[in-house]
Structure formats: C-alpha cells, structure tokens
Design a protein around this motif. Structure first.
Motif, PDB file in Angstrom:
ATOM      1  N   ILE A   1       0.388  -1.362  -0.091  1.00  6.55           N
ATOM      2  CA  ILE A   1       0.248   0.247   0.240  1.00  6.55           C
ATOM      3  C   ILE A   1       0.769   1.806   0.156  1.00  6.55           C
ATOM      4  O   ILE A   1       1.585   1.405   0.986  1.00  6.55           O
TER       5      ILE A   1
ATOM      6  N   SER B   1      -6.830   8.141   5.371  1.00  2.23           N
ATOM      7  CA  SER B   1      -7.294   7.308   4.463  1.00  2.23           C
ATOM      8  C   SER B   1      -6.128   6.049   4.198  1.00  2.23           C
ATOM      9  O   SER B   1      -6.636   5.040   3.783  1.00  2.23           O
ATOM     10  N   ASP B   2      -4.904   6.017   3.953  1.00  2.00           N
ATOM     11  CA  ASP B   2      -4.020   5.906   3.852  1.00  2.00           C
ATOM     12  C   ASP B   2      -3.859   4.728   4.695  1.00  2.00           C
ATOM     13  O   ASP B   2      -3.767   3.056   4.283  1.00  2.00           O
TER      14      ASP B   2
ATOM     15  N   ARG C   1      -6.763   1.866   4.741  1.00  2.00           N
ATOM     16  CA  ARG C   1      -6.536   1.500   3.505  1.00  2.00           C
ATOM     17  C   ARG C   1      -5.632  -0.517   3.177  1.00  2.00           C
ATOM     18  O   ARG C   1      -5.905  -0.937   3.251  1.00  2.00           O
TER      19      ARG C   1
ATOM     20  N   SER D   1      -7.414  -1.949   6.022  1.00  2.00           N
ATOM     21  CA  SER D   1      -8.649  -2.769   5.227  1.00  2.00           C
ATOM     22  C   SER D   1      -8.086  -4.077   4.050  1.00  2.00           C
ATOM     23  O   SER D   1      -9.571  -4.845   4.007  1.00  2.00           O
TER      24      SER D   1
END
Length: 313
Positions: free
Chosen positions: A52, A60-61, A64, A67
């Motif tokens: 990632i 938000s990063d 991610r 997730s």
C-alpha cells in the motif's frame, strides 16, 4: 490473518522479507520519502505480499492498509529517521513522527489488532549512555527532533496499550548497520556505521563527533530477528526490550572500517580526535532471558557493507 509492516525502509523492508520467508502474509505501507520505490520490487514479487503506497499522516491511507484483510500483528517501523535537522523540514519530522504514529495506533486499537511491536531507539537513554542500562533506565535529554520524537512515540504506545489492553512491545534498537533488503544511498538517511563505510568507499574523510561515548550497535539482520522474538512477549499492556550488541566507541568503529577498507585498496584516515576514555557501558536486555542474542560480528557486518558499497561505486 496478516501482518502489517508500517515503514518499508532499512529495517522494515528487511523485516517484511524475513516474515515472508516464514510463510506469513504481509501488508506493507510506505510513502517512499527516503527509499527508492524500486527497492521493494523483490517483496512485490512474492505472492503473499501486498504493498500500500501511502502516508501514515493520512487517515485514509492508514485505513486502506488495515482494510486489505484482518491484521494480527503490527510492526511499526515508520519514522523520519535523519537527525540532520538542517536538511529535513521540521514540519515533516513532526507530522511523520508525532501525528502519524497516533493515527496508526488508534486504528490498530479500533481493529483489535493482536499486538504491536514498534522500533524505538536506545538513544532514549541519552548520549553518552549511562554506565549500566536496562529497560528501567530513565529517559533523558535529546538534541534533535528525530530522537526527541522517540520519547513521544514510547509514551503514546504506553497510552494506547493501557487503554486498549493490547500488548505493545517497544524494541529499543542500538545503531543499526549492515546490508539489508533496503540500503539507503543518501548519506543523510544513513546510520553512522553505514555512513562511515560509504565514506570509505567514496574517498571521503570521516567526520567523528566528540562526546558521543560508546555506541550500542546491532546488525540489521539481528535487529529484525530480535523484533520477531519480541513479538512473542505475551504480556497485556506496554513493555520494552533493549536490542544491541557490545557498545563500541565511534573511533573504534571508524578504525575497523579503515582496516577493512585498506584491505580493499581504499585509504580511510581516521583523525586523532574522537576518542572516548570512559569504560564501555553494560547493556542488559530482557531478550537475553528469552534465549536471544545478536549473532553477527561487527567486523563481519562492516566487511559485507563495504563490499556492497564498493560494488556500486
């Protein structure tokens, strides 16, 4: 379940590779501020690795990264690690080393991650080190933003551990050196041992700081092995371990580099200044009782590093 490695720099990329070799599923998060994006290509070829590309300062990063799939272990290796405040904006150091960890740790707590292992530094005890150091030794004054932020990092980890009851282990690393999955090419981001080897290979004179005392030092391979062993500590809340080999003076370190460089036809004149007259401190670690000890001899690690840099001059 996966292991999340936050920060794929010098230690983090080597750690990710070691975990993949153990058969673990690994997610890596990095913004490639001080690492060439291409250096993760070997990791990305592994089917059990997912990259990632993102920033720990971005909620938000971070979301991610968490997730991709459920995370059992989090290894936190991210930091703006250069102590050269004159070349790295203070705002970047502060936001990366203060705000970023809070965002990551809070998300880990929300996700009920099994445990966190974070890369801290033995510099929290000050420089020069006290005559005897164990994990209960008090922290002391720091001279730059990078190492000052380690005090905050450990305090933050303590708070998160107490609130969530999640096991959090701080691994206080000595000066890390040697050839890892990623080797920094910009001297600003090199540890002192790596920079001395780089200078010897590039014909630069060493610059030895006065008053630093003995440096606790550890090969990157041993640093990674120790972090994996520290993940086995199954105590609720916060704990810490020291991880370093026998301390060495900066001058003695430079002289070993000079000796190995000379055998390869390189002249590396160590200045007369930079010596330290005091006795070497005694460094104790909880890892010793767990049967762990660093394995790479200093001269062997420096020899390998010099050969690495010479092959790329």
């Amino acid at each position: 379940m996966a292991t999340l490695v936050v920060g794929l720099g010098y230690v983090g990329a080597t750690l990710a590779g070691r975990l993949l070799g153990r058969g673990e599923r690994v997610i890596g998060l990095d913004n490639f501020f001080s690492v060439d994006r291409r250096t993760t290509s070997l990791l990305e070829r592994h089917g059990a690795f997912e990259l990632i590309e993102g920033d720990i300062r971005s909620e938000s990063d971070v979301v991610r990264a968490f997730s991709v799939e459920a995370v059992d272990h989090l290894y936190f290796c991210a930091a703006q690690a250069s102590a050269d405040d004159s070349t790295i904006p203070a705002s970047y150091t502060e936001t990366t080393n203060l705000i970023g960890p809070r965002i990551v740790f809070e998300e880990a707590a929300r996700r009920d991650v099994g445990r966190i292992v974070l890369a801290s530094a033995m510099r929290v005890y000050g420089q020069p080190l006290p005559s005897r150091v164990d994990e209960s030794t008090p922290f002391t004054f720091q001279r730059d933003l990078t190492h000052l932020s380690k005090l905050y990092l450990e305090g933050l980890a303590h708070i998160i551990a107490e609130r969530s009851k999640m096991p959090v282990v701080s691994v206080r690393l000595g000066v890390v050196y040697g050839v890892g999955a990623v080797v920094k090419t910009d001297p600003r981001f090199m540890t002192v041992a790596n920079r001395l080897c780089w200078q010897a290979c590039h014909g630069e004179a060493p610059r030895l700081a006065l008053g630093v005392g003995h440096l606790p030092i550890v090969h990157v391979s041993d640093a990674v092995a120790g972090m994996i062993r520290a993940a086995q500590i199954d105590e609720p809340g916060y704990s810490a371990v020291n991880l370093a080999g026998d301390p060495v003076t900066l001058r003695d370190l430079a002289e070993v580099v000079a000796s190995e460089a000379s055998r390869r036809g390189r002249t590396f004149d160590v200045p007369a200044v930079g010596g330290w007259k005091g006795d070497a401190p005694v460094v104790e670690s909880r890892l010793t009782a767990m049967g762990f000890a660093p394995r790479v001899a200093l001269r062997d690690g420096l020899r390998e590093l010099i050969d690495y840099f010479l092959a790329r001059v």
